[in-house]
Enzyme design. Structure first.
Site, mmCIF file in Angstrom:
data_model
loop_
_atom_site.group_PDB
_atom_site.id
_atom_site.type_symbol
_atom_site.label_atom_id
_atom_site.label_comp_id
_atom_site.label_asym_id
_atom_site.label_seq_id
_atom_site.Cartn_x
_atom_site.Cartn_y
_atom_site.Cartn_z
ATOM 1 N N GLY A 197 -27.557 -33.735 20.821
ATOM 2 C CA GLY A 197 -28.698 -34.406 20.094
ATOM 3 C C GLY A 197 -27.859 -35.579 19.170
ATOM 4 O O GLY A 197 -26.515 -35.479 19.412
ATOM 5 N N CYS A 217 -22.821 -30.098 23.916
ATOM 6 C CA CYS A 217 -22.579 -31.238 23.106
ATOM 7 C C CYS A 217 -22.884 -30.811 21.644
ATOM 8 O O CYS A 217 -22.428 -29.953 21.146
ATOM 9 C CB CYS A 217 -23.247 -32.337 23.339
ATOM 10 N N TYR A 218 -24.040 -31.549 21.084
ATOM 11 C CA TYR A 218 -24.531 -31.004 19.703
ATOM 12 C C TYR A 218 -24.782 -29.439 19.876
ATOM 13 O O TYR A 218 -24.513 -28.874 18.755
ATOM 14 C CB TYR A 218 -25.833 -31.797 19.292
ATOM 15 N N HIS A 254 -21.109 -33.101 28.803
ATOM 16 C CA HIS A 254 -22.296 -33.198 29.245
ATOM 17 C C HIS A 254 -22.354 -32.711 30.699
ATOM 18 O O HIS A 254 -22.094 -33.664 31.525
ATOM 19 C CB HIS A 254 -23.180 -34.335 29.268
ATOM 20 N N GLU A 304 -24.762 -31.996 32.702
ATOM 21 C CA GLU A 304 -25.724 -32.592 33.400
ATOM 22 C C GLU A 304 -25.966 -34.042 34.013
ATOM 23 O O GLU A 304 -26.414 -34.456 34.858
ATOM 24 C CB GLU A 304 -27.087 -32.426 32.541
ATOM 25 N N GLY A 337 -55.894 -42.472 44.576
ATOM 26 C CA GLY A 337 -55.067 -43.151 45.533
ATOM 27 C C GLY A 337 -53.466 -42.672 45.520
ATOM 28 O O GLY A 337 -52.914 -43.182 46.565
ATOM 29 N N ASP A 373 -49.609 -38.630 42.818
ATOM 30 C CA ASP A 373 -50.189 -37.564 42.022
ATOM 31 C C ASP A 373 -51.405 -36.956 42.189
ATOM 32 O O ASP A 373 -51.598 -35.642 42.564
ATOM 33 C CB ASP A 373 -50.034 -37.810 40.495
ATOM 34 N N LYS A 377 -41.643 -36.241 39.104
ATOM 35 C CA LYS A 377 -42.125 -36.932 40.318
ATOM 36 C C LYS A 377 -41.634 -36.512 41.664
ATOM 37 O O LYS A 377 -42.045 -36.365 42.815
ATOM 38 C CB LYS A 377 -42.064 -38.314 40.061
#
Ligand code: XMP
Length: 512
Positions: A57, A84-85, A171, A173, A226, A229, A368
């Site tokens: 954060g 981190c934070y 981090h 990630e 169309g 999703d 997605k």
């Protein structure tokens, strides 16, 4: 499948990377969701998470009002990883020290692993990690072992295995952290005992079971745009309830050139599902007359969509359920949780209050790339699965200012050139979205020997993994050149083409 997937909650402390943490966990086949830090701990625990991760954060734990968390979380017996934070919070809350050392670290940093550690087991002693912090942990709380340090920071990793609490200052990630995925893996599988069961097949089985439980034997309608999703949502619902489903395709007059015909053809051929095609161009364009404000455009369109679906539902004998292809980022971006409301995606914040449908949103927890993967698993054609995303409000949010039939036509033609040339250059799939925007200004040009005073077209092409962040695509000059000269030669009313080179943030992908 009646066995629910293991759940990992990512508590969001305002991090740039909270989404990324959840995505990484899912890449390791464990289901993960982001929750605002204001969520009561009892509510988090009621969901029986197998692990909790605190995100980073922007704040300093020393600033008054800095985001904190109910310390009950530390006694819950759920394995915890602070990043981190989040790491600083763990250290401070449990009696360690966090100081403003004046020695921040940003970007690539060498990490040195100390002693034996669960998170760094099997990793080299020295490795590259990605840091982004001002304050530093200077003393670990009692009971914790310091597991890593850097040249500037004495405590860059710490753990208390007995309590199942782990923390890292860097981090794991982000892709720049060399062994980030191994570190997350060690936490999920060794520390927390998660099972890697979140796979395409299990996502589908889970969604099918949920849809059946929600709708029973009732009729359901699905708005089909169309795009990938709504197509995947429809395919999932069809798999779950077969011919209880009717798809409704609304032509808003704000679609891409030739799209209505194409969608109708593809879906009649691909799905053996009842398809109603509502031609509502005039209703939408009349309702948008004179509306300039982007949020009003979205709300107007969102509401009209619902009215059209309600009418279709009545014609179909009062279908009560409406399927939407809402994705997880739509919900986060529309101001779910503690996040700022950037845009009311028409299918989330833009829905009218008096809507009578109960929504069926089988993709609301998915990103997605997960939707595309399950689209492929369900056997949808490549042409649909790999279609570039198109916003529900369609060209309305790409026509800046007032929407007129003439302006829609200009944009449709320009957009068709963009898509054609991007496909021809073999870039369609690697580019997240590429399209034309019509601004509300005119500029002077010269064509033949005459002065022109006409619209510019702005070309927008971005790369992205999930639309949460994006970068402008480095299109080859020749492609830019062809697009520009074709648009100016082929589209009446346009005399200039500009290329938008703004990333997201600070821009958004769409112009409105
Ligand atoms: P932005 O412009 O917020 O867009 O960076 C992120 C992604 O969402 C799409 N988008 C929308 N999709 N309804 C939708 O269904 C909307 O109101 C909407 N607004 C933006 C956009 O095309 C991009 O993929």
């Amino acid at each position: 499948m009646n066995d629910s997937p293991d759940l990992v909650l990512v508590v969001d402390f305002g991090a740039q990377y909270a989404q990324l943490i959840a995505r990484r966990v899912r890449e390791l086949h464990v289901y993960s969701e982001i929750v605002p830090r204001s969520t009561p701990i009892a509510d988090m625990l009621a969901r029986k998470p197998k692990a909790i991760i605190f995100s980073g954060g922007p704040a300093s734990v020393h600033v008054p009002g800095a985001p904190d968390i109910d310390p009950a979380v530390y006694d819950a017996g759920v394995p915890l990883l602070g990043i981190c934070y989040g790491a600083q919070l763990v250290a401070r809350d449990l009696g360690g020290e966090v100081a403003k050392t004046g020695q921040g670290e940003y970007g690539r940093t060498e990490l040195h692993v100390e002693g034996s550690s669960l998170l760094f087991a099997d990793l080299p002693v020295d490795e590259v990690v990605w840091m982004s912090h001002g304050d530093s942990i200077t003393a670990a709380p009692a009971g914790f072992t310091v597991t890593a340090r850097t040249a500037a920071v004495p405590v860059a990793g710490l753990e208390d295995r007995d309590r199942g609490i782990y923390a890292v200052q860097f981090h794991p990630e982000v892709a720049h952290t060399e062994h980030g995925m191994q570190i997350l893996k060690a936490f999920l599988f060794e520390a927390a005992g998660c099972r890697p069961t979140w796979t395409n097949v299990s996502i589908i089985e889970h969604a099918v079971a949920e849809i059946r439980a929600q709708v029973g034997s009732e009729r359901v309608i699905c708005g089909l745009s169309g795009g990938v999703d709504s197509a995947v949502a429809a395919a999932l619902v069809h798999k779950a309830i077969g011919d209880q489903l009717v798809c409704v395709f609304v032509d808003t007059g704000l679609l891409r050139l030739g799209e209505a015909e194409q969608v109708e053809q593809t879906f009649r051929e691909q799905f053996e599902v009842e398809l109603v095609h509502v031609k509502a161009q005039d209703r939408f364009l009349d309702a948008l007359d004179d509306i300039v404000d982007p949020e009003r455009k979205r709300k107007t369109i969102g509401e009209l969509f619902i009215r059209v679906f309600e009418e279709a539902a009545q014609d179909l004998g009062d279908a009560r359920f409406l399927v939407q292809g809402t994705l997880y980022p739509d919900i986060v971006e529309s101001g779910g949780g503690d996040n700022a409301n950037i845009k009311s995606h028409h299918n989330v914040g833009g829905l009218p209050d008096d809507m009578e449908f109960e929504l069926v949103e089988p993709l609301r927890a998915l990103f997605k790339d997960e939707v595309r993967a399950i689209g492929e698993e369900l056997g949808l054609p490549e042409e649909i699965v790999w279609r570039q995303p198109f916003p529900g409000p369609g060209l309305a949010v790409r026509i800046i200012g007032t929407i007129t039939r003439e302006r829609v036509e200009i944009l449709q033609q320009a957009d068709a050139v963009v898509v054609e040339e991007i496909r021809r250059a073999g870039l369609y799939r690697e580019i997240w979205q590429s399209f034309a925007v019509l601004p509300a200004v005119k500029t002077v040009g010269v064509m033949g020997d005459d002065r022109t005073y006409a619209y510019p077209i702005v070309l927008r092409a971005v790369t992205s993994d999930d639309a949460m962040t994006a970068d402008w695509a480095r299109l080859p000059y020749e492609v830019l050149e062809r697009i520009s000269s074709r648009i100016i030669n082929e589209v009446p009313g346009v005399n200039r083409v500009a290329y938008d080179i703004t990333s997201k943030p600070p821009g958004t992908i769409e112009w409105e």
